[in-house]
Scaffold this active site. Structure first.
Site, mmCIF file in Angstrom:
data_model
loop_
_atom_site.group_PDB
_atom_site.id
_atom_site.type_symbol
_atom_site.label_atom_id
_atom_site.label_comp_id
_atom_site.label_asym_id
_atom_site.label_seq_id
_atom_site.Cartn_x
_atom_site.Cartn_y
_atom_site.Cartn_z
ATOM 1 N N HIS A 1 12.006 0.819 -2.496
ATOM 2 C CA HIS A 1 11.253 0.528 -3.715
ATOM 3 C C HIS A 1 10.919 1.789 -4.510
ATOM 4 C CE1 HIS A 1 9.922 -3.611 -1.890
ATOM 5 N NE2 HIS A 1 11.181 -3.587 -2.305
ATOM 6 N N SER B 1 4.523 -7.972 5.004
ATOM 7 C CA SER B 1 4.248 -9.403 4.950
ATOM 8 C C SER B 1 5.549 -10.207 4.950
ATOM 9 C CB SER B 1 3.438 -9.737 3.683
ATOM 10 O OG SER B 1 4.173 -9.321 2.550
ATOM 11 N N ALA C 1 0.027 -0.472 13.362
ATOM 12 C CA ALA C 1 1.186 0.423 13.476
ATOM 13 C C ALA C 1 0.846 1.609 14.371
ATOM 14 C CB ALA C 1 1.585 0.903 12.082
ATOM 15 N N CYS D 1 14.837 13.910 -24.203
ATOM 16 C CA CYS D 1 15.057 12.905 -25.269
ATOM 17 C C CYS D 1 13.756 12.435 -25.920
ATOM 18 C CB CYS D 1 15.820 11.704 -24.708
ATOM 19 S SG CYS D 1 14.793 10.617 -23.704
ATOM 20 N N PRO E 1 -0.946 -6.844 12.770
ATOM 21 C CA PRO E 1 -2.141 -7.441 13.382
ATOM 22 C C PRO E 1 -2.228 -8.954 13.155
ATOM 23 C CG PRO E 1 -2.744 -5.595 11.934
ATOM 24 C CD PRO E 1 -1.268 -5.843 11.746
ATOM 25 N N ASP F 1 5.062 5.853 -0.982
ATOM 26 C CA ASP F 1 4.398 7.121 -0.652
ATOM 27 C C ASP F 1 5.374 8.019 0.114
ATOM 28 O OD1 ASP F 1 4.231 6.608 2.230
ATOM 29 O OD2 ASP F 1 2.656 5.142 1.753
ATOM 30 N N GLN G 1 9.618 0.208 2.450
ATOM 31 C CA GLN G 1 9.319 -0.366 1.140
ATOM 32 C C GLN G 1 8.224 0.461 0.472
ATOM 33 O OE1 GLN G 1 8.976 -4.953 1.669
ATOM 34 N NE2 GLN G 1 8.905 -4.063 3.705
ATOM 35 N N ARG H 1 -2.779 6.125 -8.092
ATOM 36 C CA ARG H 1 -2.142 5.901 -6.786
ATOM 37 C C ARG H 1 -1.483 7.190 -6.272
ATOM 38 N NH1 ARG H 1 1.648 0.895 -6.962
ATOM 39 N NH2 ARG H 1 1.972 1.573 -4.802
ATOM 40 N N TYR I 1 -0.805 4.318 -11.985
ATOM 41 C CA TYR I 1 0.102 4.988 -11.037
ATOM 42 C C TYR I 1 -0.349 6.414 -10.735
ATOM 43 C CZ TYR I 1 3.217 1.049 -10.740
ATOM 44 O OH TYR I 1 3.729 -0.204 -10.470
HETATM 45 P P1 OAD Z 1 1.952 -6.434 1.916
HETATM 46 O O1 OAD Z 1 0.656 -5.972 1.371
HETATM 47 O O2 OAD Z 1 2.557 -7.657 1.357
HETATM 48 O O3 OAD Z 1 1.820 -6.648 3.491
HETATM 49 C C1 OAD Z 1 1.232 -5.670 4.317
HETATM 50 C C2 OAD Z 1 1.272 -6.164 5.754
HETATM 51 O O4 OAD Z 1 0.736 -5.131 6.567
HETATM 52 C C3 OAD Z 1 0.407 -7.404 6.008
HETATM 53 O O5 OAD Z 1 1.186 -8.386 6.684
HETATM 54 C C4 OAD Z 1 -0.735 -6.897 6.881
HETATM 55 O O6 OAD Z 1 -1.153 -7.849 7.855
HETATM 56 C C5 OAD Z 1 -0.082 -5.704 7.571
HETATM 57 N N1 OAD Z 1 -1.022 -4.657 8.013
HETATM 58 C C6 OAD Z 1 -2.238 -4.337 7.529
HETATM 59 N N2 OAD Z 1 -2.757 -3.302 8.194
HETATM 60 C C7 OAD Z 1 -1.848 -2.956 9.143
HETATM 61 C C8 OAD Z 1 -1.781 -1.932 10.142
HETATM 62 N N3 OAD Z 1 -2.771 -1.070 10.305
HETATM 63 N N4 OAD Z 1 -0.687 -1.880 10.917
HETATM 64 C C9 OAD Z 1 0.335 -2.767 10.758
HETATM 65 N N5 OAD Z 1 0.339 -3.740 9.831
HETATM 66 C C10 OAD Z 1 -0.736 -3.825 9.029
HETATM 67 O O7 OAD Z 1 2.948 -5.187 1.817
HETATM 68 P P2 OAD Z 1 4.546 -5.166 1.852
HETATM 69 O O8 OAD Z 1 5.085 -6.189 2.776
HETATM 70 O O9 OAD Z 1 4.945 -3.760 2.075
HETATM 71 O O10 OAD Z 1 6.642 -3.816 -3.949
HETATM 72 O O11 OAD Z 1 4.875 -5.579 0.372
HETATM 73 C C11 OAD Z 1 6.201 -5.554 -0.066
HETATM 74 C C12 OAD Z 1 6.247 -5.118 -1.500
HETATM 75 O O12 OAD Z 1 5.360 -5.923 -2.281
HETATM 76 C C13 OAD Z 1 5.760 -3.701 -1.755
HETATM 77 O O13 OAD Z 1 6.730 -2.714 -1.472
HETATM 78 C C14 OAD Z 1 5.425 -3.753 -3.201
HETATM 79 C C15 OAD Z 1 4.701 -5.067 -3.254
HETATM 80 O O14 OAD Z 1 4.679 -5.699 -4.483
HETATM 81 C C16 OAD Z 1 6.842 -2.968 -4.965
HETATM 82 O O15 OAD Z 1 6.026 -2.163 -5.316
HETATM 83 C C17 OAD Z 1 8.163 -3.142 -5.611
#
Ligand code: OAD
Length: 256
Positions: free
Chosen positions: A122, A201, A243, A162, A226, A107, A104, A73, A70
């Site tokens: 998150h 996703s 985006a 603590c 995309p 950052d 979600q 990150r 972390y």
């Molecule tokens: P994912 O990594 O599951 O999905 C990212 C999405 O962004 C994909 O569908 C890509 O196609 C899309 N993508 C990639 N580049 C892009 C761009 N330049 N513009 C637009 N879209 C683009 O990420 P999340 O859906 O955010 O949870 O994942 C949800 C959660 O799963 C996260 O918050 C995290 C993870 O485990 C925790 O940390 C609790």
């Protein structure tokens, strides 16, 4: 531009929307150089096992491994900058003050582009807290860049109150979402008449249920991504675009 072009249609919905939600996921930060989770090539979960890094059990078992990952990150985000899409989204929120940003992402790129009142479903990389007593520890020391790699082993600091260990301020698998944030997100999705899901996703619940909640209540739902996702069949419009491209274009169309 033709009135039936997708971006023109979105601009029309934007103009007539009273309540509006933008739900962002990891793809929103991708153009700032922050890896997504599920991208097949360099997504974090294609290289690392969430069971080892993103659960309370993993932290109990190997604190140095988890904390080091972390901290890596945190440093990556600190070194990144918001991209044009973050700035465009902030501009959209100025045009439409009722726009709520629900993310979600852990950052702070929306905030660094000037966005206000972002709902973090998150948690945040920059809201570390004690694993034992829950107190916030926001001043986490980041080692010099050179030392930073994902496999860095680093013991977490101890809580001054603590003596417990400090943990990352993110929601791990198996944990509840911050309830205030979730309630606000659910309310915004219920009340909005336009929801735009950007760069997610749509696989992680309950966040992934927000577009469905909005649509069920009669809102238009738009996806910016995309590639196709499980959300694609449940939206009114899909923009196959990044985006940055889509949001900048939307601002241009609205200002024309
Ligand atoms: P994912 O990594 O599951 O999905 C990212 C999405 O962004 C994909 O569908 C890509 O196609 C899309 N993508 C990639 N580049 C892009 C761009 N330049 N513009 C637009 N879209 C683009 O990420 P999340 O859906 O955010 O949870 O994942 C949800 C959660 O799963 C996260 O918050 C995290 C993870 O485990 C925790 O940390 C609790």
């Amino acid at each position: 531009m033709q009135a039936n072009e997708p971006i023109a249609e979105l601009a029309q919905w934007f103009q007539s929307a009273r309540g509006m939600v933008v739900l962002t996921g990891a793809g929103m930060s991708a153009e700032s150089g922050i890896p997504t989770f599920r991208d097949a090539q360099n997504g974090l979960w294609s290289q690392f096992d969430p069971e080892d890094l993103a659960t309370a059990q993993a932290f109990r078992q190997d604190k140095a491994l988890v904390w080091g990952w972390y901290v890596w990150r945190m440093a990556m985000v600190r070194a990144a900058q918001p991209h044009a899409g973050h700035w465009a989204l902030t501009e959209l929120a100025t045009i439409k003050p009722s726009l709520s940003i629900i993310t979600q992402n852990v950052d702070d790129l929306h905030e660094r582009a000037g966005a206000k009142d972002v709902v973090h479903l998150h948690g945040s990389l920059f809201a570390s807290r004690c694993f034992a007593c829950g107190r916030l520890h926001e001043d986490v020391h980041l080692p010099p860049e050179a030392a930073l790699k994902p496999s860095l082993r680093l013991m977490p600091p101890r809580c001054a109150h603590c003596d417990g260990y400090v943990r990352p301020g993110v929601v791990w698998f198996g944990e509840l979402l911050p309830q205030l944030a979730w309630r606000k997100a659910e309310r915004c999705a219920t009340e909005c008449d336009l929801l735009i899901a950007i760069g997610t996703s749509g696989l992680v619940f309950p966040a992934a249920s927000l577009p469905g909640i909005a649509r069920h209540r009669g809102a238009k739902v738009v996806e910016i991504n995309p590639i196709r996702t499980p959300l694609s069949d449940q939206v009114d419009l899909s923009l196959r675009s990044t985006a940055g491209e889509a949001l900048c274009r939307l601002v241009t169309v609205l200002k024309a």
